[in-house]
Design a protein around this motif. Structure first.
Motif: not given
Length: 231
Positions: A22, A53, A60, A217-218, A220-221, A223-224
């Motif tokens: 991040r 990236t 961000r 898969r989920e 990997k995202r 961090d949100r």
């Protein structure tokens, strides 16, 4: 090789993998056998992706509001709790206390670094009394045994399993949905039988959690779901 890129060699890595944090930092996770020239070639092949990236992450960061080191609430999705946090200054020494009403942190002076350390320690205690119970339940259901568990605030790993059947789990699991937290626990439990990512390992995972691919898969995202102060 670019000195700003961190190279991590891991005994369970089977292929080269790229990670952009991040903070736009870049890490290559490599098998122990990977040679430097192989890593350099891998970085060259992925240079465009790395740059795009990293730029996305920097944008961000620039758009992100100023970090509040004193969160008023901890949204612990994994255990279905929304915990209010009270900060008390002027105490003789730092101390924390969980109650039915939430979490209270007492400290001489509310310094951001001290607050973060106390919050992480509070999460470690809560994970040890909640997620660890879930881990025991899953292990018993699937006939697996581990020796001990350590809870840490790791930057890049949700968990790990040693060859001595000791588990290391991330306190950040508390912030992600329970289905994803279960997947991480099951993943590490499966390593008790298969200390690798072989076909036998994934077969064991699938028997314990048929929907593991979607969870992978989920995750990997995921961090949100994490609060900014914990990074």
């Amino acid at each position: 090789m670019d000195s700003s890129i961190r190279i991590t060699r891991h005994p369970r890595a089977r292929r080269l993998k790229l990670k952009v944090g991040r903070d736009a930092s870049v890490e290559v996770v490599a098998p122990l056998s990977a040679r430097d020239r192989e890593i350099r070639r891998f970085l060259a092949q992925n240079s465009e992706w790395i740059e795009v990236t990293r730029q996305h992450m920097l944008e961000r960061c620039a758009a992100r509001p100023a970090l509040d080191p004193f969160p008023p609430v901890l949204e612990l999705l994994a255990i279905g709790q929304s915990v209010s946090v009270a900060y008390v200054q002027g105490a003789a020494r730092a101390a924390m206390a969980w109650s039915n009403d939430g979490l209270q942190l007492k400290m001489p002076v509310a310094r951001p670094a001290l607050v973060k350390n106390m919050l992480v320690e509070a999460l470690r205690c809560r994970a040890g009394s909640t997620l660890q119970h879930r881990l025991q339940e899953l292990a018993g259901t699937h006939g697996l045994q581990y020796r001990r568990v350590a809870w840490r605030n790791q930057k890049t790993r949700w968990g790990s399993c040693s060859t001595r059947a000791s588990l290391s789990l991330n306190v950040r699991l508390l912030f992600i949905p329970p289905t994803l937290a279960d997947y991480v626990l099951i993943h590490e439990l499966a390593h008790l039988e298969h200390p690798n990512h072989s076909a036998a390992f994934w077969g064991r995972v699938e028997r314990m959690l048929p929907a593991w691919r979607q969870c992978e898969r989920e995750l990997k995202r995921a961090d949100r779901y994490l609060p900014e102060w914990i990074f």
